[in-house]
Each structure stands twice: as C-alpha cells, then as structure tokens.
Motif scaffolding. Structure first.
Motif, PDB file in Angstrom:
ATOM      1  N   PHE A  16       0.856  -1.183   0.000  1.00 23.40           N
ATOM      2  CA  PHE A  16       0.000   0.000   0.000  1.00 23.40           C
ATOM      3  C   PHE A  16       0.891   1.232   0.000  1.00 23.40           C
ATOM      4  CE2 PHE A  16      -2.561  -3.234   2.287  1.00 23.40           C
ATOM      5  CZ  PHE A  16      -3.627  -3.300   1.405  1.00 23.40           C
ATOM      6  N   ILE A  24       3.569   0.615   2.649  1.00 21.37           N
ATOM      7  CA  ILE A  24       3.420  -0.468   3.623  1.00 21.37           C
ATOM      8  C   ILE A  24       3.385  -1.802   2.872  1.00 21.37           C
ATOM      9  CG2 ILE A  24       1.881  -1.514   5.334  1.00 21.37           C
ATOM     10  CD1 ILE A  24       1.024   1.282   6.124  1.00 21.37           C
ATOM     11  N   ALA A  26       2.255  -4.887   3.220  1.00 16.36           N
ATOM     12  CA  ALA A  26       1.352  -5.704   4.044  1.00 16.36           C
ATOM     13  C   ALA A  26       1.553  -7.199   3.766  1.00 16.36           C
ATOM     14  CB  ALA A  26      -0.089  -5.302   3.803  1.00 16.36           C
ATOM     15  N   SER A  46      -1.070  -8.793  15.350  1.00 18.83           N
ATOM     16  CA  SER A  46      -1.827  -7.721  14.721  1.00 18.83           C
ATOM     17  C   SER A  46      -0.945  -6.930  13.754  1.00 18.83           C
ATOM     18  CB  SER A  46      -2.375  -6.804  15.815  1.00 18.83           C
ATOM     19  OG  SER A  46      -3.160  -5.809  15.233  1.00 18.83           O
ATOM     20  N   GLY A  47      -1.439  -6.722  12.537  1.00 17.63           N
ATOM     21  CA  GLY A  47      -0.706  -5.930  11.562  1.00 17.63           C
ATOM     22  C   GLY A  47       0.242  -6.730  10.693  1.00 17.63           C
ATOM     23  N   CYS A  48       0.297  -8.061  10.869  1.00 22.62           N
ATOM     24  CA  CYS A  48       1.244  -8.865  10.078  1.00 22.62           C
ATOM     25  C   CYS A  48       0.745  -9.105   8.655  1.00 22.62           C
ATOM     26  CB  CYS A  48       1.560 -10.184  10.775  1.00 22.62           C
ATOM     27  SG  CYS A  48       0.195 -11.351  10.760  1.00 22.62           S
ATOM     28  N   GLY A  49      -0.525  -8.792   8.379  1.00 26.40           N
ATOM     29  CA  GLY A  49      -1.016  -8.904   7.006  1.00 26.40           C
ATOM     30  C   GLY A  49      -2.090  -9.957   6.783  1.00 26.40           C
ATOM     31  N   LYS A  50      -2.650 -10.502   7.830  1.00 23.59           N
ATOM     32  CA  LYS A  50      -3.639 -11.587   7.690  1.00 23.59           C
ATOM     33  C   LYS A  50      -4.890 -11.142   6.923  1.00 23.59           C
ATOM     34  CE  LYS A  50      -4.057 -12.120  12.146  1.00 23.59           C
ATOM     35  NZ  LYS A  50      -3.200 -11.008  12.605  1.00 23.59           N
ATOM     36  N   SER A  51      -5.438 -10.006   7.325  1.00 24.43           N
ATOM     37  CA  SER A  51      -6.666  -9.545   6.654  1.00 24.43           C
ATOM     38  C   SER A  51      -6.377  -9.142   5.211  1.00 24.43           C
ATOM     39  CB  SER A  51      -7.277  -8.360   7.403  1.00 24.43           C
ATOM     40  OG  SER A  51      -7.689  -8.763   8.683  1.00 24.43           O
ATOM     41  N   THR A  52      -5.216  -8.576   5.001  1.00 28.78           N
ATOM     42  CA  THR A  52      -4.834  -8.208   3.640  1.00 28.78           C
ATOM     43  C   THR A  52      -4.749  -9.468   2.774  1.00 28.78           C
ATOM     44  OG1 THR A  52      -3.589  -6.336   4.504  1.00 28.78           O
ATOM     45  CG2 THR A  52      -3.088  -7.016   2.251  1.00 28.78           C
ATOM     46  N   TYR A  61      -8.604  -7.079  -3.556  1.00 25.65           N
ATOM     47  CA  TYR A  61      -7.446  -6.287  -3.978  1.00 25.65           C
ATOM     48  C   TYR A  61      -6.836  -6.867  -5.243  1.00 25.65           C
ATOM     49  CZ  TYR A  61      -7.263  -4.355   0.798  1.00 25.65           C
ATOM     50  OH  TYR A  61      -7.538  -3.741   1.978  1.00 25.65           O
ATOM     51  N   GLN A  97     -13.664  -9.662   9.795  1.00 26.72           N
ATOM     52  CA  GLN A  97     -13.682  -9.097  11.144  1.00 26.72           C
ATOM     53  C   GLN A  97     -14.817  -8.096  11.295  1.00 26.72           C
ATOM     54  OE1 GLN A  97      -9.562  -7.898  10.829  1.00 26.72           O
ATOM     55  NE2 GLN A  97      -9.217  -8.332  12.969  1.00 26.72           N
ATOM     56  N   GLU A 179     -10.984 -13.888  11.513  1.00 29.82           N
ATOM     57  CA  GLU A 179     -11.354 -13.677  12.918  1.00 29.82           C
ATOM     58  C   GLU A 179     -12.868 -13.551  13.076  1.00 29.82           C
ATOM     59  OE1 GLU A 179      -8.734 -11.983  15.391  1.00 29.82           O
ATOM     60  OE2 GLU A 179      -7.200 -11.448  13.932  1.00 29.82           O
ATOM     61  N   HIS A 212      -6.362 -14.999  15.918  1.00 28.52           N
ATOM     62  CA  HIS A 212      -5.361 -14.637  16.896  1.00 28.52           C
ATOM     63  C   HIS A 212      -5.203 -15.769  17.890  1.00 28.52           C
ATOM     64  CE1 HIS A 212      -5.313 -10.207  16.261  1.00 28.52           C
ATOM     65  NE2 HIS A 212      -4.119 -10.394  16.788  1.00 28.52           N
TER      66      HIS A 212
END
Ligand SMILES: Nc1ncnc2c1ncn2[C@@H]1O[C@H](COP(=O)(O)OP(=O)(O)OP(=O)(O)O)[C@@H](O)[C@H]1O
Ligand SMILES: [Mg+2]
Length: 294
Positions: A16, A24, A26, A46-52, A61, A97, A179, A212
C-alpha cells in the motif's frame, strides 16, 4: 502444480503506497497452497497482514506482484481466467472481522442471509431456501423472530452471527473467515467455532481460518501457517507445529497460550513476541460445555 490445491499463491505481494516516502508492505512475498477440503489456520500478530491476505485471495485487492490460482487457473492480474474468477466468486464465501458493520442496513436479516443464493446458477427453490434459513438461524443461535429485523435493530454480536449464517447457507466450497468470532461473547465464540467445524465436517468445504487465538486453530485446523511482517515464517500440520515449533516467532506465539496445567504454567515463560493474551485453554473448556465435544 499440486492438483489437490484449490488455492495457490506464488510470491504474492500486496503493498500500500501511502505517500512518496512510505509504502506499507502488508504482504511481502507469500508462496503456498491450500488443499481441497483442508482446514488451514493463518495466525500472526496484529498488523502482520492476515486480513490483507484474505482480501487479496478473495479478489478484493489487485495484487501488487505475484499470482493467485484458484483450482489451478490464474485469478489475479490482467491475464486472469474469467471463468475461474467467476467460479471463485460463486464458490467462495467470506466472513470478515468487520462483516457485521458492513451489512446492508436497508435489508432484513432474512434478505441478507438468503442473498448469496442470488448468484448461484443452481439455487434451491424458495421453500427449500426457507427450510435452510430456519436451520441456519437455529445453528447460529438466533430466534426466527430476528428474520424480519434490520441490522440497525440488533446487536453487534447478532449482526456477526447473521454474517456467519450468510457465509454458510449456500453450502460453499471454500470459506474464508477472518477472525469471525473475535467480536462475540466467549460462550457464543465456542458455539460458532463448533458450528464451523460441524458444517465443515459434514460438507467438507475448504476452510481458511484467520485467528489470533491459537487454541481455536489447534482445535480445528489441519495445518497452520504463521505470518510475520507480511511473510510466512512457518507452516506445518497442526500437531507438528504445536509439538515442535521451529521458528522462534512461532515458539513465542505458542508460549503465550494459556494451558490449564499448573506445572506447565509455573515453568512457562512468556517470550518477547507476546502481544495479547489469547483466550487460550478457556476456549476448550467452554467448548466442552457445548454440544460439539459431547
Ligand atoms: N487498505 C490499506 N491501506 C493502507 N494500509 C493498509 C491497508 N490495509 C492494511 N494496511 C496496513 O497493512 C498492514 C497489515 O494489515 P492487516 O489488516 O492485513 O493486518 P492483520 O494481520 O489483519 O492485523 P489484525 O490482527 O490487527 O487484524 C498494517 O500495517 C495495516 O495498517
Ligand atoms: Mg485483520
């Protein structure tokens, strides 16, 4: 290519660009596949890219680099196979989520849950859909009186259950759940995870579960992938991963699980990667009180 793979990513990157100086990364080079009928757990802080990752493989995307294959056909980029893209759209259901927040406020619960039938080429008749709807409401623990309500008239937890019912009603071939129970009460979490597991066993859909909570993953996944900063750092059958984690980050994640064993508890050290306290053993304790573990 392994013919048993339903989904495969090759050197997938999803960057991104925020501004001239900041991009970023992701997802930053992931290569692996998910087998037909497999329950695959994807974990990481959190923030490691799972949702991406979930959004990339469902086609939301356009990948920055790399390729995504569905049932062996390319579904990403300019050379994507249109039939395969359509097949993925029909076969793949998702729960995010924030699915609860994204429900159409003007539709009733009934319309929302039945909506995925609309794009199915061979959909069951209205009467069968109604029977499936009633059963699904029962499965997610909601009374039929909710069917005529709108999302604004029910709680966040109930909305998430509507999103889950919607994702399972068409008997999909592939479910991506990011999640899915994080926003629900603990007792409902166990019930919903049990529901996913029950429906998965019955219908054998491929299941990508992002979580998680490692104890949930341990409980229902065949294989687990561990993500760190946009990359997979470890991937193994669940038992193997839990008994012999190789990467220090995986070891750190596992050390943060609450295990209801006093000796283990005393000797356990929380390693530095610990970010949150997962629900841990409590999940299985709660699940035991529910119908699945009987
Ligand atoms: N649309 C976007 N635009 C810009 N940055 C994004 C976008 N989506 C995600 N990011 C960034 O990419 C990184 C990965 O985010 P992502 O939501 O995939 O993480 P995650 O593993 O799902 O985290 P969590 O466990 O908190 O849900 C984060 O740094 C996030 O801020
Ligand atoms: Mg996420």
């Amino acid at each position: 290519m392994d013919k048993n793979l339903i989904l495969e990513v090759r050197d997938l990157k999803q960057h991104f660009r925020i501004n001239d100086r900041l991009t970023i990364k992701a997802i930053d080079g992931m290569t692996f596949g998910i087998r037909q009928g497999e329950v695959f757990g994807l974990v990481g802080e959190s923030g490691c890219g799972k949702s991406t990752f979930a959004r990339a493989v469902t086609g939301i995307y356009r990948p920055t680099e790399g390729e995504i294959f569905y049932r062996g056909a390319l579904v990403s980029g300019k050379k994507a196979d249109a039939n395969a893209v359509r097949q993925r759209q029909i076969e793949m259901q998702t729960v995010f989520q924030d699915s609860a927040a994204a429900l159409n406020p003007r539709m009733t619960v009934e319309e929302i849950i039945l909506e995925p039938f609309r794009i199915l080429p061979n959909r069951p008749d209205a009467q069968t859909q109604q029977a499936m709807l009633r059963q699904m409401m029962e499965n997610v623990g909601m009374a039929p009186s909710f069917l005529q309500k709108h999302p604004g008239e029910i709680s966040g937890g109930q909305r998430q259950r509507v999103a889950i019912a919607r994702s399972l009603i068409t008997d999909p071939a592939f479910v991506v759940a990011d999640e899915p129970v994080a926003s629900l009460d603990i007792s409902i979490q166990a019930q919903i995870i049990s529901l996913f597991q029950h429906v998965q066993k019955e219908h054998g859909f491929t299941f990508l579960l992002i979580a998680h909570d490692l104890s949930v993953v341990r409980f229902i996944c065949d294989r687990v992938g561990v993500m760190l900063h946009g990359k997979l750092v470890e991937m193994a059958p669940t038992k193997e991963l839990f008994s012999n984690p190789l990467h220090p980050y995986t070891q750190a994640l596992l050390s943060a699980i609450h295990v209801p064993d006093p000796v283990y508890e005393r000797n356990k050290k929380i390693l530095e990667y610990d970010t949150k306290t997962p629900l841990g053993g409590t999940f299985e304790e709660i699940a035991k009180d529910h119908w699945l573990l009987k």
